[in-house]
Design an enzyme around this catalytic site. Structure first.
Site, PDB file in Angstrom:
ATOM      1  N   TYR A  47      54.970  24.055 -12.363  1.00  0.00           N
ATOM      2  CA  TYR A  47      55.192  24.051 -13.800  1.00  0.00           C
ATOM      3  C   TYR A  47      54.139  23.212 -14.514  1.00  0.00           C
ATOM      4  O   TYR A  47      54.209  21.981 -14.563  1.00  0.00           O
ATOM      5  CB  TYR A  47      56.589  23.518 -14.128  1.00  0.00           C
ATOM      6  CG  TYR A  47      57.730  24.272 -13.486  1.00  0.00           C
ATOM      7  CD1 TYR A  47      57.593  25.593 -13.069  1.00  0.00           C
ATOM      8  CD2 TYR A  47      58.970  23.658 -13.295  1.00  0.00           C
ATOM      9  CE1 TYR A  47      58.642  26.281 -12.484  1.00  0.00           C
ATOM     10  CE2 TYR A  47      60.028  24.343 -12.714  1.00  0.00           C
ATOM     11  CZ  TYR A  47      59.848  25.652 -12.304  1.00  0.00           C
ATOM     12  OH  TYR A  47      60.896  26.326 -11.719  1.00  0.00           O
ATOM     13  N   HIS A 132      59.888  27.004  -2.694  1.00  0.00           N
ATOM     14  CA  HIS A 132      59.673  27.698  -3.959  1.00  0.00           C
ATOM     15  C   HIS A 132      58.974  29.042  -3.748  1.00  0.00           C
ATOM     16  O   HIS A 132      57.856  29.100  -3.225  1.00  0.00           O
ATOM     17  CB  HIS A 132      58.820  26.814  -4.874  1.00  0.00           C
ATOM     18  CG  HIS A 132      58.861  27.185  -6.311  1.00  0.00           C
ATOM     19  ND1 HIS A 132      58.048  26.599  -7.260  1.00  0.00           N
ATOM     20  CD2 HIS A 132      59.637  28.068  -6.997  1.00  0.00           C
ATOM     21  CE1 HIS A 132      58.321  27.101  -8.447  1.00  0.00           C
ATOM     22  NE2 HIS A 132      59.271  28.003  -8.311  1.00  0.00           N
TER      23      HIS A 132
END
Length: 323
Positions: A47, A132
């Site tokens: 992010y 992830h």
């Protein structure tokens, strides 16, 4: 094992997802979520090329560490990149391309990723570490990343381990083949679509795996009262069929005096396997609105019945009920 609050703050927007925000807005957004009762925060190196972790850590640093739950992710290492002046990150985050993401699901990669995350966060620990987006690397994630996390959990370095993905079938595999504590399913169990209901959620219920439900607005399509073309769906422009379905759902909601975002949030937490609904917000006002809706009484049963009757919602999907 972790007891998750019913709602958590997804922190992709703190990494300038789609739109740049300044540090003051980022810190105020975390503060507004905290004031609304949020005590679970989810971030990742991905992010904003580490920006989300840096901002979140700074915003939480003065809070008592035992007063909140924090998760981050492994699978992408950030390597310095000699970006040309003005070059922006190509992954949808409005940040300079000062780093490049390198897929790494090895044991060493997991340890390095967690160490780097703790440095960016400026905190002494995270509670939950998630593998992830292993969709294209599932074998390596299962054979290397998972055992490394299993060892960290056994040593008490982290409290819980899991995997996050937009692909329910990948999460299914981890639930079946490992001893993970948590799955984070993004965008696959929403008011717009429920493929996770086929296998993943029943499997998690049977095995006692907690489900974190993220992407419950399908990247923005369900975040407005009147969906329209041009809104994102799964991080790209929504196809016309998706826009039409979202508009039809919104019309049913309007007939029952309920906003589409309120219905989406209420539905997202109704399945008994779901431990927490993760909601992304970009501003303090959005945080106050979204978490206010999440804490409100659910819409009336007639709304869900009409959605089912109109073929807009699966009949086997659990719906919230007024207590």
């Amino acid at each position: 094992m972790i007891s998750f609050p019913r709602a958590g703050l997804g922190c992709a927007q703190l990494g300038n997802l789609y739109t740049a925000i300044d540090d003051a807005t980022a810190f105020a957004t975390v503060g507004a979520a905290w004031d609304a009762g949020v005590r679970y925060f989810d971030t990742a190196p991905h992010y904003g090329l580490g920006l989300s972790e840096r901002r979140l850590g700074a915003a939480l640093r003065e809070r008592a560490r035992d007063s909140f739950v924090l998760s981050t992710k492994v699978g992408r290492l950030l390597e310095p990149s000699p970006a040309t002046a003005g070059e922006q990150d190509p992954a949808g985050f409005v940040v300079p391309a000062a780093y490049r993401r390198v897929w790494d699901f090895s044991a060493d990669g997991v340890l390095r990723s967690l160490t780097d995350s703790l440095d960016r966060l400026g905190l002494n620990r995270v509670d939950l570490v998630l593998i992830h987006d292993p969709e294209d690397h599932a074998d390596e994630a299962l054979s290397s990343a998972y055992p490394a996390l299993h060892e960290l959990r056994a040593e008490g370095v982290v409290r819980a381990i899991g995997v996050g993905s937009t692909k329910a079938e990948v999460l299914d595999r981890f639930v079946a083949e490992t001893d993970i504590d948590v799955v984070l399913v993004a965008g696959r169990y929403t008011l717009l679509e429920q493929p996770a209901l086929d296998s993943l959620l029943p499997a998690c219920s049977r095995r006692g795996v907690s489900v974190l439900n993220a992407g419950v607005f399908n990247s923005g399509m369900l975040a407005v009262e009147r969906p329209h073309a041009g809104l994102p769906y799964d991080y790209v422009d929504a196809p016309s069929s998706v826009v039409a379905k979202a508009q039809a759902i919104a019309e049913v909601c309007e007939r029952h005096g309920v906003s589409l975002p309120a219905a989406a949030l209420a539905f997202a937490g109704a399945h008994p396997a779901i431990a927490s609904v993760i909601v992304g917000t970009q501003t303090p006002a959005q945080a106050r609105q979204n978490f206010g809706l999440a804490a409100a009484p659910p819409p009336p049963g007639e709304l869900w019945a009409e959605l089912v009757a109109e073929g807009l919602l699966r009949a086997d999907a659990p719906v919230p009920v007024l207590s």
